[in-house]
Design a protein around this motif. Structure first.
Motif, PDB file in Angstrom:
ATOM      1  N   TYR A  91      43.257  36.429  17.818  1.00 42.57           N
ATOM      2  CA  TYR A  91      43.220  35.534  16.672  1.00 42.57           C
ATOM      3  C   TYR A  91      43.832  34.189  17.103  1.00 42.57           C
ATOM      4  O   TYR A  91      43.480  33.668  18.162  1.00 42.57           O
ATOM      5  N   ASP A  92      44.749  33.631  16.314  1.00 44.51           N
ATOM      6  CA  ASP A  92      45.377  32.353  16.682  1.00 44.51           C
ATOM      7  C   ASP A  92      46.732  32.534  17.359  1.00 44.51           C
ATOM      8  O   ASP A  92      47.420  31.554  17.655  1.00 44.51           O
ATOM      9  N   LEU A  93      47.117  33.779  17.606  1.00 46.50           N
ATOM     10  CA  LEU A  93      48.445  34.058  18.135  1.00 46.50           C
ATOM     11  C   LEU A  93      48.649  33.388  19.501  1.00 46.50           C
ATOM     12  O   LEU A  93      47.849  33.548  20.422  1.00 46.50           O
ATOM     13  N   GLY A  94      49.723  32.592  19.599  1.00 45.68           N
ATOM     14  CA  GLY A  94      50.061  31.951  20.862  1.00 45.68           C
ATOM     15  C   GLY A  94      49.258  30.722  21.201  1.00 45.68           C
ATOM     16  O   GLY A  94      49.450  30.138  22.277  1.00 45.68           O
ATOM     17  N   VAL A  95      48.360  30.299  20.297  1.00 45.04           N
ATOM     18  CA  VAL A  95      47.588  29.076  20.551  1.00 45.04           C
ATOM     19  C   VAL A  95      47.652  28.110  19.363  1.00 45.04           C
ATOM     20  O   VAL A  95      47.878  26.917  19.541  1.00 45.04           O
ATOM     21  N   ALA A  96      47.442  28.618  18.149  1.00 47.94           N
ATOM     22  CA  ALA A  96      47.582  27.800  16.943  1.00 47.94           C
ATOM     23  C   ALA A  96      48.619  28.381  15.996  1.00 47.94           C
ATOM     24  O   ALA A  96      48.830  27.860  14.902  1.00 47.94           O
ATOM     25  N   HIS A  97      49.245  29.458  16.426  1.00 46.21           N
ATOM     26  CA  HIS A  97      50.259  30.163  15.642  1.00 46.21           C
ATOM     27  C   HIS A  97      51.303  30.657  16.633  1.00 46.21           C
ATOM     28  O   HIS A  97      50.964  31.137  17.711  1.00 46.21           O
ATOM     29  N   HIS A  98      52.580  30.514  16.286  1.00 43.18           N
ATOM     30  CA  HIS A  98      53.627  30.936  17.209  1.00 43.18           C
ATOM     31  C   HIS A  98      53.426  32.393  17.619  1.00 43.18           C
ATOM     32  O   HIS A  98      53.110  33.256  16.792  1.00 43.18           O
ATOM     33  N   GLY A  99      53.631  32.650  18.942  1.00 42.67           N
ATOM     34  CA  GLY A  99      53.271  33.934  19.499  1.00 42.67           C
ATOM     35  C   GLY A  99      54.427  34.794  19.964  1.00 42.67           C
ATOM     36  O   GLY A  99      55.532  34.756  19.415  1.00 42.67           O
ATOM     37  N   GLY A 100      54.168  35.558  21.031  1.00 42.49           N
ATOM     38  CA  GLY A 100      55.032  36.645  21.429  1.00 42.49           C
ATOM     39  C   GLY A 100      56.206  36.316  22.317  1.00 42.49           C
ATOM     40  O   GLY A 100      57.042  37.187  22.577  1.00 42.49           O
ATOM     41  N   PHE A 101      56.313  35.072  22.804  1.00 41.84           N
ATOM     42  CA  PHE A 101      57.434  34.725  23.683  1.00 41.84           C
ATOM     43  C   PHE A 101      58.657  34.342  22.851  1.00 41.84           C
ATOM     44  O   PHE A 101      59.214  33.252  22.976  1.00 41.84           O
ATOM     45  N   ALA A 102      59.078  35.245  21.996  1.00 44.28           N
ATOM     46  CA  ALA A 102      60.217  35.002  21.114  1.00 44.28           C
ATOM     47  C   ALA A 102      60.795  36.340  20.683  1.00 44.28           C
ATOM     48  O   ALA A 102      60.101  37.368  20.687  1.00 44.28           O
ATOM     49  N   GLU A 103      62.060  36.335  20.303  1.00 47.69           N
ATOM     50  CA  GLU A 103      62.707  37.575  19.879  1.00 47.69           C
ATOM     51  C   GLU A 103      62.215  38.057  18.519  1.00 47.69           C
ATOM     52  O   GLU A 103      62.297  39.247  18.215  1.00 47.69           O
TER      53      GLU A 103
END
Length: 330
Positions: A91-103
């Motif tokens: 989907y938009d995860l990590g490109v237009a929506h904040h993604g997985g490189f976070a706690e």
């Protein structure tokens, strides 16, 4: 438990300098319903592109990259229960929506699916988007009728995330796998351990390519594209197919219609971004079941914390990454 007021994340910046691990406010995240404590993510080529202003992938700045994650639900929402483990990718995860490189993360519940029984959170991110794409590629080929009896299957870009997962999954299904890679000398032993019957150099593209060549492969899983894909298609046996998903050699290929109209060879596009959530659930159940390799850890080249993300992204740009790199958050 709710998302704390501040937490660590890898954050990009508008300029090439400044990207790195920072303390960010919970207000930085989108106001989506599903709150997650992230356990693991993984490093992908798309994450590398999203981390750079000239990568032409990120659609917001600053951005927390990470196109896949597995995490623990912090509060009941969207049909998920507190404490449940869920996977999200695409989907938009990590490109237009904040993604997985976070706690921590907030996402649309429609982007999440339960962690399949039989996979640990870490194992799910050893596969991640790349393993999902490999599994979907194999499922498409088999739904078209491919069986191990049909002959060898070629996997291009075999040391990459999609390629290495495809080698291991195909071998687990009993296929004779030929792995094609530009790192034959350094990666041959590893690819053979994953299950490849043969490891060859990159598929050679002649100066004057022929539209049809010897029928060498029953099918192919291709994550490379470019002129190499055209050559692969010219070598697939009658009625075979290539499941394609990558463009590391470029989005254009000088193909001919002859493999398709004279041998019935099909091109099966493999999309991991907008794939329907019901289909995603089906694919992940297959990853945890019949497509599961005997030794998942063999696919994992490295496990890092957030502090190692910058170096891992640079390794991707330098062509030095082999296999999968998992990012440990929790």
């Amino acid at each position: 438990m709710t998302i704390p007021q501040s937490f660590s994340a890898f954050l990009t910046a508008e300029a090439d300098t400044g990207a790195g691990v920072q303390e960010v406010s919970s207000e930085t995240l989108e106001a989506d319903e599903l709150q997650l404590r992230v356990h693991f993510s993984s490093v992908n080529f798309k994450d590398a592109l999203a981390s750079r202003p000239d990568g032409k992938v990120a659609r917001k700045t600053p951005l927390i990259p990470g196109i896949d994650l597995v995490g623990e639900v912090l509060a009941d929402a969207g049909g998920f229960s507190k404490g449940e483990l869920v996977i999200s990718h695409g989907y938009d995860l990590g490109v237009a929506h904040h993604g997985g490189f976070a706690e921590y993360a907030r996402i649309d519940p429609a982007w999440a699916l339960p962690l399949p029984q039989g996979l640990s959170p870490r194992e799910s991110m050893i596969f991640g988007t790349a393993g999902f794409t490999a599994a979907l590629s194999i499922m498409q080929l088999e739904e078209r009728g491919l069986t191990p009896k049909d002959g060898p299957v070629l996997v291009t870009g075999a040391t990459g995330g999609v390629g290495s997962a495809a080698v291991a999954m195909l071998a687990a299904r009993g296929y004779t796998v030929t792995a094609s890679t530009g790192k034959k000398e350094t990666a041959k032993g590893w690819l053979m351990a994953l299950g490849a019957a043969e490891v060859i150099d990159r598929v050679e593209v002649p100066e004057k390519p022929k539209p049809l060549n010897s029928q060498n492969w029953a099918a192919a899983v291709d994550s490379v594209g470019g002129a190499q894909l055209a050559q692969v298609l010219s070598e697939i046996s009658y009625g075979g197919a290539a499941a394609i998903s990558g463009v590391t050699a470029g989005p254009k290929f000088p193909g001919s219609v002859f493999p398709h109209i004279l041998r019935g060879v099909a091109i099966l596009g493999t999309d991991s971004v907008q794939c329907d959530i019901a289909r995603r659930r089906e694919v992940w159940e297959q990853v945890a079941g019949r497509l599961r390799p005997a030794k998942i850890d063999d696919l994992c080249a490295d496990e890092i914390s957030l502090d190692g993300v910058s170096e891992a992204l640079e390794q991707i740009f330098a062509g030095q990454m082999t296999g999968r790199t998992v990012v440990r958050l929790a």
